[in-house]
Design a protein around this motif. Structure first.
Motif, PDB file in Angstrom:
ATOM      1  N   ASP A 267      -1.330  91.480  11.809  1.00 52.89           N
ATOM      2  CA  ASP A 267      -1.417  92.912  11.521  1.00 52.89           C
ATOM      3  C   ASP A 267      -0.159  93.438  10.833  1.00 52.89           C
ATOM      4  O   ASP A 267      -0.240  94.290   9.946  1.00 52.89           O
ATOM      5  N   ASP A 268       1.016  92.914  11.211  1.00 50.30           N
ATOM      6  CA  ASP A 268       2.255  93.380  10.591  1.00 50.30           C
ATOM      7  C   ASP A 268       2.299  93.043   9.105  1.00 50.30           C
ATOM      8  O   ASP A 268       2.728  93.852   8.280  1.00 50.30           O
ATOM      9  N   MET A 269       1.841  91.845   8.744  1.00 51.14           N
ATOM     10  CA  MET A 269       1.817  91.454   7.335  1.00 51.14           C
ATOM     11  C   MET A 269       0.825  92.320   6.573  1.00 51.14           C
ATOM     12  O   MET A 269       1.093  92.755   5.457  1.00 51.14           O
ATOM     13  N   GLU A 270      -0.326  92.590   7.160  1.00 54.24           N
ATOM     14  CA  GLU A 270      -1.314  93.448   6.514  1.00 54.24           C
ATOM     15  C   GLU A 270      -0.716  94.825   6.241  1.00 54.24           C
ATOM     16  O   GLU A 270      -0.872  95.377   5.149  1.00 54.24           O
ATOM     17  N   THR A 271       0.003  95.366   7.213  1.00 58.57           N
ATOM     18  CA  THR A 271       0.633  96.679   7.048  1.00 58.57           C
ATOM     19  C   THR A 271       1.663  96.642   5.923  1.00 58.57           C
ATOM     20  O   THR A 271       1.689  97.525   5.065  1.00 58.57           O
ATOM     21  N   CYS A 272       2.499  95.622   5.902  1.00 56.74           N
ATOM     22  CA  CYS A 272       3.532  95.492   4.861  1.00 56.74           C
ATOM     23  C   CYS A 272       2.926  95.396   3.469  1.00 56.74           C
ATOM     24  O   CYS A 272       3.381  96.062   2.544  1.00 56.74           O
ATOM     25  N   LEU A 273       1.929  94.554   3.309  1.00 52.79           N
ATOM     26  CA  LEU A 273       1.367  94.321   1.986  1.00 52.79           C
ATOM     27  C   LEU A 273       0.496  95.470   1.504  1.00 52.79           C
ATOM     28  O   LEU A 273       0.229  95.580   0.312  1.00 52.79           O
ATOM     29  N   SER A 274       0.101  96.361   2.401  1.00 53.98           N
ATOM     30  CA  SER A 274      -0.720  97.499   1.992  1.00 53.98           C
ATOM     31  C   SER A 274       0.112  98.625   1.372  1.00 53.98           C
ATOM     32  O   SER A 274      -0.439  99.536   0.778  1.00 53.98           O
ATOM     33  N   VAL A 275       1.451  98.538   1.469  1.00 51.98           N
ATOM     34  CA  VAL A 275       2.325  99.587   0.922  1.00 51.98           C
ATOM     35  C   VAL A 275       2.316  99.565  -0.599  1.00 51.98           C
ATOM     36  O   VAL A 275       2.342 100.607  -1.241  1.00 51.98           O
TER      37      VAL A 275
END
Length: 79
Positions: A13-21
């Protein structure tokens, strides 16, 4: 983590959040498919640009994101 996230290519989930920026973030997915870290600004031969570093392992969960071969192939395609 949901199965949908794994199918979408996110290891956590953390990677998904980062890459969605997006591409202005410190950690982003380049058009080549590489996941890159924007490590700051640099100047070389009188020209300024971003210092980009390929990220081989997720900084949050440790999953391998791309191999050396993946990185080399993507870089060759960009040239």
């Amino acid at each position: 983590m949901e199965d949908d996230d794994i199918a979408a290519g996110y290891c956590c989930d953390d990677m998904e959040t980062c890459l969605s920026v997006g591409p202005d973030a410190a950690l982003f997915e380049h058009d080549s498919g590489l996941i890159l870290l924007n490590a700051g600004r640099t100047e070389q031969d009188g020209e300024e640009g971003n210092l980009l570093i390929s990220v081989q392992f997720c900084p949050f969960c440790g999953t391998e994101l791309q191999t050396d071969e993946d990185i080399d192939a993507a870089l060759e395609a960009v040239d």
